[in-house]
Every structure is written in C-alpha cells, then in structure tokens.
Design a protein around this motif. Structure first.
Motif, PDB file in Angstrom:
ATOM      1  N   ARG A 309      22.615 104.081  -9.322  1.00 36.44           N
ATOM      2  CA  ARG A 309      21.854 105.307  -9.056  1.00 36.44           C
ATOM      3  C   ARG A 309      20.954 105.574 -10.252  1.00 36.44           C
ATOM      4  O   ARG A 309      21.430 105.697 -11.376  1.00 36.44           O
ATOM      5  CB  ARG A 309      22.794 106.474  -8.782  1.00 36.44           C
ATOM      6  CG  ARG A 309      23.531 106.351  -7.454  1.00 36.44           C
ATOM      7  CD  ARG A 309      24.521 107.489  -7.235  1.00 36.44           C
ATOM      8  NE  ARG A 309      25.070 107.440  -5.882  1.00 36.44           N
ATOM      9  CZ  ARG A 309      26.097 106.684  -5.510  1.00 36.44           C
ATOM     10  NH1 ARG A 309      26.675 105.912  -6.408  1.00 36.44           N
ATOM     11  NH2 ARG A 309      26.528 106.703  -4.272  1.00 36.44           N
ATOM     12  N   ASP A 310      19.678 105.678  -9.968  1.00 35.97           N
ATOM     13  CA  ASP A 310      18.676 105.770 -11.022  1.00 35.97           C
ATOM     14  C   ASP A 310      17.819 107.008 -10.772  1.00 35.97           C
ATOM     15  O   ASP A 310      17.350 107.218  -9.639  1.00 35.97           O
ATOM     16  CB  ASP A 310      17.810 104.505 -11.014  1.00 35.97           C
ATOM     17  CG  ASP A 310      16.966 104.369 -12.254  1.00 35.97           C
ATOM     18  OD1 ASP A 310      17.342 103.588 -13.130  1.00 35.97           O
ATOM     19  OD2 ASP A 310      15.918 105.047 -12.344  1.00 35.97           O
ATOM     20  N   ALA A 311      17.614 107.815 -11.786  1.00 34.29           N
ATOM     21  CA  ALA A 311      16.824 109.030 -11.614  1.00 34.29           C
ATOM     22  C   ALA A 311      16.010 109.311 -12.871  1.00 34.29           C
ATOM     23  O   ALA A 311      16.433 108.983 -13.991  1.00 34.29           O
ATOM     24  CB  ALA A 311      17.729 110.223 -11.306  1.00 34.29           C
ATOM     25  N   SER A 312      14.846 109.889 -12.677  1.00 29.58           N
ATOM     26  CA  SER A 312      14.016 110.292 -13.818  1.00 29.58           C
ATOM     27  C   SER A 312      13.163 111.492 -13.421  1.00 29.58           C
ATOM     28  O   SER A 312      12.854 111.689 -12.242  1.00 29.58           O
ATOM     29  CB  SER A 312      13.120 109.137 -14.285  1.00 29.58           C
ATOM     30  OG  SER A 312      12.100 108.880 -13.331  1.00 29.58           O
ATOM     31  N   ILE A 313      12.806 112.277 -14.406  1.00 24.72           N
ATOM     32  CA  ILE A 313      11.896 113.408 -14.216  1.00 24.72           C
ATOM     33  C   ILE A 313      11.081 113.557 -15.497  1.00 24.72           C
ATOM     34  O   ILE A 313      11.609 113.393 -16.599  1.00 24.72           O
ATOM     35  CB  ILE A 313      12.667 114.716 -13.898  1.00 24.72           C
ATOM     36  CG1 ILE A 313      11.722 115.856 -13.583  1.00 24.72           C
ATOM     37  CG2 ILE A 313      13.625 115.069 -15.009  1.00 24.72           C
ATOM     38  CD1 ILE A 313      11.014 115.737 -12.259  1.00 24.72           C
ATOM     39  N   GLY A 314       9.805 113.815 -15.341  1.00 23.60           N
ATOM     40  CA  GLY A 314       8.954 113.964 -16.514  1.00 23.60           C
ATOM     41  C   GLY A 314       7.744 114.799 -16.192  1.00 23.60           C
ATOM     42  O   GLY A 314       7.310 114.898 -15.035  1.00 23.60           O
ATOM     43  N   GLY A 315       7.193 115.414 -17.190  1.00 24.88           N
ATOM     44  CA  GLY A 315       5.997 116.229 -16.979  1.00 24.88           C
ATOM     45  C   GLY A 315       5.365 116.589 -18.296  1.00 24.88           C
ATOM     46  O   GLY A 315       5.881 116.278 -19.380  1.00 24.88           O
ATOM     47  N   TYR A 332      12.961 112.556 -18.869  1.00 20.64           N
ATOM     48  CA  TYR A 332      14.385 112.233 -18.947  1.00 20.64           C
ATOM     49  C   TYR A 332      14.690 111.215 -17.860  1.00 20.64           C
ATOM     50  O   TYR A 332      14.237 111.346 -16.714  1.00 20.64           O
ATOM     51  CB  TYR A 332      15.240 113.479 -18.739  1.00 20.64           C
ATOM     52  CG  TYR A 332      16.714 113.189 -18.534  1.00 20.64           C
ATOM     53  CD1 TYR A 332      17.536 112.897 -19.607  1.00 20.64           C
ATOM     54  CD2 TYR A 332      17.261 113.181 -17.252  1.00 20.64           C
ATOM     55  CE1 TYR A 332      18.891 112.623 -19.426  1.00 20.64           C
ATOM     56  CE2 TYR A 332      18.610 112.910 -17.056  1.00 20.64           C
ATOM     57  CZ  TYR A 332      19.419 112.628 -18.145  1.00 20.64           C
ATOM     58  OH  TYR A 332      20.749 112.341 -17.960  1.00 20.64           O
ATOM     59  N   GLY A 333      15.452 110.177 -18.218  1.00 18.40           N
ATOM     60  CA  GLY A 333      15.840 109.173 -17.235  1.00 18.40           C
ATOM     61  C   GLY A 333      17.286 108.767 -17.438  1.00 18.40           C
ATOM     62  O   GLY A 333      17.790 108.773 -18.578  1.00 18.40           O
ATOM     63  N   ARG A 334      17.947 108.406 -16.344  1.00 14.05           N
ATOM     64  CA  ARG A 334      19.339 107.973 -16.435  1.00 14.05           C
ATOM     65  C   ARG A 334      19.615 106.945 -15.353  1.00 14.05           C
ATOM     66  O   ARG A 334      18.990 106.942 -14.288  1.00 14.05           O
ATOM     67  CB  ARG A 334      20.319 109.146 -16.293  1.00 14.05           C
ATOM     68  CG  ARG A 334      20.208 109.907 -15.000  1.00 14.05           C
ATOM     69  CD  ARG A 334      21.279 110.994 -14.908  1.00 14.05           C
ATOM     70  NE  ARG A 334      22.556 110.455 -14.500  1.00 14.05           N
ATOM     71  CZ  ARG A 334      23.728 110.952 -14.847  1.00 14.05           C
ATOM     72  NH1 ARG A 334      23.803 111.979 -15.671  1.00 14.05           N
ATOM     73  NH2 ARG A 334      24.859 110.431 -14.398  1.00 14.05           N
ATOM     74  N   ASN A 335      20.532 106.056 -15.659  1.00 12.76           N
ATOM     75  CA  ASN A 335      20.968 105.053 -14.701  1.00 12.76           C
ATOM     76  C   ASN A 335      22.475 104.936 -14.811  1.00 12.76           C
ATOM     77  O   ASN A 335      23.023 104.786 -15.912  1.00 12.76           O
ATOM     78  CB  ASN A 335      20.312 103.692 -14.985  1.00 12.76           C
ATOM     79  CG  ASN A 335      20.819 102.606 -14.060  1.00 12.76           C
ATOM     80  OD1 ASN A 335      21.589 101.751 -14.462  1.00 12.76           O
ATOM     81  ND2 ASN A 335      20.404 102.633 -12.809  1.00 12.76           N
ATOM     82  N   ARG A 336      23.155 105.046 -13.662  1.00 11.92           N
ATOM     83  CA  ARG A 336      24.610 104.906 -13.628  1.00 11.92           C
ATOM     84  C   ARG A 336      24.964 103.786 -12.672  1.00 11.92           C
ATOM     85  O   ARG A 336      24.472 103.750 -11.537  1.00 11.92           O
ATOM     86  CB  ARG A 336      25.299 106.195 -13.197  1.00 11.92           C
ATOM     87  CG  ARG A 336      26.834 106.080 -13.206  1.00 11.92           C
ATOM     88  CD  ARG A 336      27.498 107.420 -13.300  1.00 11.92           C
ATOM     89  NE  ARG A 336      28.959 107.299 -13.363  1.00 11.92           N
ATOM     90  CZ  ARG A 336      29.771 108.233 -13.835  1.00 11.92           C
ATOM     91  NH1 ARG A 336      29.260 109.374 -14.318  1.00 11.92           N
ATOM     92  NH2 ARG A 336      31.084 108.060 -13.863  1.00 11.92           N
TER      93      ARG A 336
END
Length: 791
Positions: A309-315, A332-336
């Motif tokens: 599961r991979d998610a990121s948000i940026g602005g 911010y990004g994360r991968n689990r």
C-alpha cells in the motif's frame, strides 16, 4: 532543432499532436530551463504517449524499451517480494543510485529492501509500478551525476516524471495481452480526466488497474522425491512444478492540480496505490526434513502473497515578484508492505504447525519541506544575465520492521518426526519465507537539512556555464558537501560541445541501516542460524562492522551535439563515474572462526552473519550516443528514424579489507558472486534502432534492440556463465477510427527471442530456466491489443 533517440514521438502522430517534444523546457540539469539539446548535460525525453504505445505493463518496462542507458530486468523469477518492485538503473550503476522526482519533487522509496540476489541486491528503490502511465505527460532522464543540485541518490542521474495537466478533456484505454505460450495473460484499464479550475488552473485525475497472470519459465523437476523404494516415486504428481514470474494485481490513483489565485499558483499532488503479488519458494520434497509429512505427504511449494500500500500527498505555492520566483512546497509519502506465506509449514512445530503465516510488515516513510528561489541579475561584466537559484530543504525519514507471527520465526523444539533423521533437530520458522523475529523488529528515523546554490550565465559568446553547490547534514552520520560545474560551447550554430565535472554522494538508505532478518537452518542435525544483521547490532559489530557512511562519487562527462537541420540530430557523450565507499551487502560470513567470535559475543546458535558495509570502490566508464532523422514524406506523412547506443563498463578498483577480528579466516566481505553483480550483471552494450511511420490516421512502429553480453558469477566458480547477445524486435500499428477513437495492436519480441538458459547445475530453483539478470526475461513473444478513447 532535432531530438535524441528517446524523443521519438510516434504517439504524437497517433494523437494528432503537431508540436515537437524537443520544444519542451526541461527542468533537470539546470534550474534556468533549457531545451533538451541545449542542455549542458545529456537529457533524454520520453512522452507519455510513447510510453503507452510500447504496450508495456510498467513505467520501468516502457523506459527499458525506449532509453538505451536504462536497464532493469523486466521479468525476473518472482521468488521474493522484492522481485516485484521495478526501479531505475542507469549506465550500469546500482538501482538505488538514480534519483526519482515527480514534478521535480523527491519521491519516497518502497519499504521493500532486496536482501536476496539479482541486480537489485541490497537496494531500496523507488517503485515505478506505483506511477500510472496514464498520468504522465513526459519523463525527463538526466544522464549525469547531479547530487550537487538535487541531493542524495543522483550519482547515476535523475528521472523526473512530469504529470499531465488536462483541462476539460480525458482519455480511457483498455489493453489485453498474452504470451505466445498462452500464459502471462494481461488485462488493464487506464485513463485520466481533467477539469478546469479558476484562472488557468486544472485538476487531473489518472488511474490504472492491471491484472497480470503468472508465466511458467521452468523445466521438468527430476529430483528424487520420496525415500528409497517408495512406489509413489514413479508417479510423483509435481514433476512440472511452477517456477517463473508470479501473478500481480495493482490499482493506482494519482491526482495533479494547480491554480493561480491572486498571483500565487497553488499546486497539489496525491497518489494511492495498492498491489497484490504472488511469489513462490523452492519445492520442499516429500523426503525433505523441512517437510512435515503428516501435513504434506507429497511435499509442498511455499507461496508468498504480498500486499503493498503506497500513498503520498504534497502541495505548495509558487509566486513571482521583483525579488524573484519562489516555490514553497511540502510532501509526505509512505509505503507499507505486508507479507503472508502459505502452503507451507514450520517443521519445528510438528503436526501443530499452521500452513500459513503472517511473516511481518515493512514500512518506509518520508516527509520533505523545500523552499526554492531563483532570479536573474544583470551585471556589467557578463554577456548575459547571471541566473541565481538557491534553496533550503528539510527531510524526515523513518523505517520500521514489524514482527511476524510466532510460528513464522519460532523454534518449536519438535524434532524430525520420521525418516532417516528422525529425532534430530527440525528446521525452525516458516519454510520458503521466514518471518521477522522480535530481534529483527524495530524503528529507525533520521533528519536531513540542507541548502544549495546554483549560478548560470554566458561567460563568452556561445559559452554557457552552470555551477552548483550543495551542503546537507544528516542526523545519523554528519555533513556532506558537493559541487558541480557544467559547460556548453557552441562551436558553430550547428555543433556544440558540452561537458561537466562534479562530486556526488548517496546516503545509505534507512532500510540498509535498519533491516534485519534471522534465517534459521539445520546443518548436520545442528541448528545453524544465519543473520542479516543491522550494522549497529551486537552481532554485526562482533564481526567487525562499522557505521555506514555515504558513498562518494566523482562524475566526468564530455560530448558533442550536432544538429545540421531541424530534422536531424546526433549526440555522443563519454562519461566516467568513480564511487568510493560503495555500499553493498556483505557475503554471509561463516566458518569456525566466525562461530567462535559469535559464541564469545553471546550468540552461540548463530553460524554466520552478513551486514551492509561500505565495501568497494568502483569506476564506471561508457558512451551514450543517439541519432534521429525525421523524413517528411508529405503533408500527412512522415517517417522517424532513430538509433541509440550505450556502452558501459564497471570495474572494482578496491575491496574493503576483511575486519581484523576475522584475520586469517580467508573470508572476504565481497566474494566472487557479489563481485559479478557489481561488475558484470549489466549487458556491456545496448543498441536500439527504430522506425516510426505515420500517414493520416494510420501509424506503424518497428524497433529492434540488441543487448550485449553479461556474466552471472556463481558461488561455485565452475558454474560461472557468460550470457551471449540477445536481439529483440517489437512491432505495433494503430488506426484512428474516429476523431476520438483509436485501435492498435502489437507484437513484442516478434522473433520469439530468448536469452541463454542457465546451466542446469547452477539453477536455483533447480528447474528455473532463465537468469534473473536477463534484461528481457524468458517469456518470449507477447501480443497486445488496445482501444483508446478520448473525450
């Protein structure tokens, strides 16, 4: 002005585009902004349409077919979770020595560290599977060291993925593919849709959904399966056990938006990706001591299910004024990664053993805050303005290993229940993929602060210079500083020289610092546990491990750009990259002295260990060359001819000495097999020729790639193998049925070319036919058909 190889734009003809991709201003290599062929370093561009036209299933696979300097095997045997992660490898360097950006912002890496084997051994890379092709406007590939500009990881170069900005329209594509043998069935749906925002803004939402079946790349398993005299031997049901590339499903969603309000441009990006992969382990024979025969009377093959599961948000915000152009951003990004092994057992639990286990999770997180500024200054002594760019950056990183189920790592103490070794110690942990133990689990963090300065100006007529410097401080190992100078001189209006020199670095990834795994085994009835130990652990320190420090690189490049007409371009670049203190995973150190040292340190059950270390110094030399000619046949007809060539050679110039505590043992931190993965895994040459024809609504594309020789070194030197050249031809064609509908079909590997098969004695698993080092894999000919709709 013409373009290099990767700028061939057959899909522009497909979509009716009239502009040339080379008119785009690239943002890598210089913050002042230049066209690709006007850059002081080699920059190759690939349009999003070209990526989709390849019929590729991933971004890495598409780049493999379009960029000669790019190599990352696309179809390796999926024996572990890391084999599903597709990263970036440029110019024969490691998979974690290329920086990946999205819209010029640093992308987080996957949590999956490759602790196994193959070209990415020891690497923690950005996973290109998580980027939908439908979201991409273009990819900029900078083939030059750029740590002084962008920070860690940019030793080999930079890949910047520029996202689409669509306003008021969208597209949808459906694709189906299958291998010549009928396996590897591929189904996908992908698309993007855009809407207008106030002012000149837009919001674009892109997605893809893929379902890729497994491929069988195996021969017959003729090993003895049962104990002597067992009548079942003649009819063993699994002689054609599955080995190949595993099945995978993935879903990705990516958002890209920006709008200008009151002179300030606000931007936002976000992504979410889910992936399920099916890997495999070696067959445990019915007569093996790792098999609880009451549970698996005919043996078993462990299978691995991985959920990523991979998610990121940026602005951020961009604005301009008399003081210059500013950009304040954060992301911010994360991968689990969650892993489950099933169809297996823990022999030390006997008949009470479960047949599936949660082996534990991995988590990688990264947060960035950046502030960038640039402004031109008029001077009285320079021919043109002095373009000044500067910035500050902060990064927080975290890596965590989560403990697996008790049975996935435990020693239950139940002896072997039957067979010749009945009563002896049984093998602990889940077979195929052991879980993370309590000793493996843990969390590591670090903080990075830094700043950069870049100056660019025209020193004399036709001579442009770009000077960059960067300083960064890491909370775990200290401060590093780097500099780069790049020059471009127009010898004539049609011939330019370019060159660069600079230093670079790559910080050890947190995965390399924090990853740990315990691998129990039985040798001659005695528990013999091997440990992949954290470099700061008592186990690693006992065997002479020292804290990791950054790799240090020196990059040199020089080349020519010839553009005799707007339809013809030729580029040739020579490069050298030297890397000191290159990080690698050591050999598993074993033997009587190792056992003695570990026992004295309080680890009597450990028979061996390995750890990450600054193991070697290397030197890579090579050539990149591209040529392209556009033949305008008529008002609606054109033929693009292109060629690309890469030659790369890496040599180890120094190997770190064996720690003093192991002096006289004959052990080396980097042995024969590991040395081969550094020096000889990459084909020595790549040659790509392509012809792309368009006539109104019809287009056709033919390309051929020749991969040079490469070597697989084996722990048993007699099994070393030279793999010969392989030629791969791809063909596709399409037709625009209506203004908003297009059909296309293609055959990749038209001539059904296969790499050399692995020597039977060296196969692991024993029936795997093809090496994971092969750039094309062993799947052979594949077919695909595609329908594209625009609205």
């Amino acid at each position: 002005m013409a373009v290099p190889l990767a700028l061939i734009t057959p899909a522009q003809a497909q979509s009716g585009a009239t502009g040339d991709e080379q008119d785009a201003i690239v943002v890598v290599g210089s913050r002042s902004g230049n066209k690709a062929l006007e850059s002081s370093a080699p920059v190759q561009l690939v349009s999003g349409e070209d990526l989709q036209a390849t019929g590729a299933r991933t971004l890495s696979e598409a780049l493999q077919r379009l960029v000669p300097s790019f190599n990352f095997p696309t179809s390796v045997p999926s024996s572990n979770a890391a084999s599903f992660v597709k990263g970036v490898s440029l110019r024969g360097l490691a998979a974690d020595e290329t920086l990946v950006l999205i819209n010029s912002k640093r992308r987080h890496a996957t949590a999956q560290l490759n602790a196994g084997s193959g070209v990415a051994k020891g690497a923690q890379t950005v996973d290109l599977n998580s980027i939908p092709l439908s979201a991409i406007e273009r990819v900029e590939v900078l083939l030059d060291g750029a740590s002084a500009q962008y920070g860690s990881d940019a030793i080999a170069g930079v890949v910047n993925i520029v996202l689409k900005k669509q306003a008021g329209h969208g597209n949808l594509g459906v694709q189906y593919g299958v291998n010549d043998k009928g396996d590897g069935e591929t189904k996908s749906i992908e698309g993007s849709i855009g809407a207008k925002l106030p002012g000149d803004g837009s919001v674009t939402l892109a997605f893809d959904v893929w379902d890729i079946g497994r491929t069988r790349l195996s021969g017959r398993d003729n090993r003895t399966m049962y104990f002597a005299g067992d009548p079942r031997e003649a009819s063993f049901p699994n002689r054609n056990w599955f080995y190949g590339s595993g099945a995978t499903k993935r879903e990705n969603l990516l958002l890209n938006a920006e709008s200008t309000v009151g002179g300030v441009t606000l931007y936002l990006t976000g992504s979410y990706g889910w992936r399920k992969d099916e890997g495999f382990g070696n067959l445990r024979q019915p007569n093996a001591d790792q098999t609880v025969r009451a549970l698996f009377p005919d043996g078993f093959q462990p299978f691995l299910r991985v959920h990523s599961r991979d998610a990121s948000i940026g602005g951020g915000a961009r604005w301009s004024g008399k003081a210059g152009d500013f950009d304040l951003g954060a992301n911010y990004g994360r991968n689990r990664v969650e892993s489950l092994v099933y169809n297996t057992n823990n022999a030390s639990l006997g008949t009470a053993s479960p047949t599936s286990f949660d082996t534990g999770d991995l988590l990688n997180e990264q947060a960035n805050v950046t502030f960038d500024w640039k402004r031109p200054f008029e001077t009285g002594f320079l021919r043109g303005p002095l373009n000044v760019a500067a910035g500050l950056a902060y990064r927080h990183e975290a890596y965590q290993v989560f403990q697996g189920d008790y049975g996935s790592w435990a020693n239950g103490g139940v002896p072997i229940l039957d067979g010749p070794n009945a009563g002896k110690v049984a093998t602990p942990a889940s077979q195929g993929f052991g879980g993370f133990s309590p000793d493996d689990a843990g969390r590591t963090t670090r903080d990075v602060v830094g700043g950069y300065l870049e100056l660019e100006t025209e020193l004399a007529k036709g001579l442009r210079a770009t000077a960059s410097g960067r300083v960064e401080h890491y909370s775990d190992f200290g401060t590093t500083g780097n500099a780069r100078l790049a020059l471009r001189y127009e010898v004539t209006p049609k011939l330019a020289w370019r060159g660069s020199a600079g230093t670079g670095y790559r910080a050890p990834s947190l995965g390399q610092s924090a990853y740990s795994r315990t691998i129990p085994n039985i040798t001659n009835g005695v528990l013999a546990t091997n440990k992949l130990a954290r470099v700061d652990s008592a186990v690693a320190r006992a065997l002479g491990a020292t804290p990791l420090k950054p790799e240090k690189a020196t990059n040199l490049s020089t080349g020519l750009v010839w553009t005799p007409s707007s339809d013809l371009s030729v580029t040739v670049d020579f490069y050298q990259t030297t890397i000191d203190d290159r990080i690698a995973l050591s050999e598993t150190l074993t033997g009587s002295l190792v056992r003695q040292v570990l026992t004295s340190a309080g680890f009597p059950t450990y028979s061996g260990a390995q750890y990450f270390t600054n193991a070697v110094d290397t030197r890579t030399r090579g050539i990149d060359a591209t040529a392209r000619y556009r033949w305008r046949l008529g008002q609606d007809q054109r033929l693009d001819l292109s060629a690309g060539f890469n030659l790369s050679d890496t040599r180890i110039t120094h190997i770190k000495a064996t720690p003093a505590v192991l002096a006289g043992s004959g052990l080396s931190l980097i042995g024969h097999e590991a040395r081969g993965l550094i020096e000889e895994w990459n084909p020595d040459t790549f040659l790509r020729l392509a012809a792309d024809y368009s006539n109104g609504g019809f287009d056709a594309h033919l390309s051929g790639t020749r991969y040079g020789i490469y070597w697989a070194r084996n722990a048993v030197v007699a099994y070393d193998q030279r793999f010969g050249p392989q030629e791969v031809v791809n063909f596709s064609a399409g037709y625009r049925l209506f203004a908003n509908a297009r059909i296309s079909a293609g055959i990749n590997n038209l001539l059904d070319s296969h790499p050399d098969q692995v020597l039977p004695a060296a196969r692991n698993p024993v029936v795997a036919l093809y090496s994971g080092l092969s750039p094309e894999g062993g799947a052979g000919r594949t077919y695909f058909a595609r329908l594209d709709l625009s609205f």
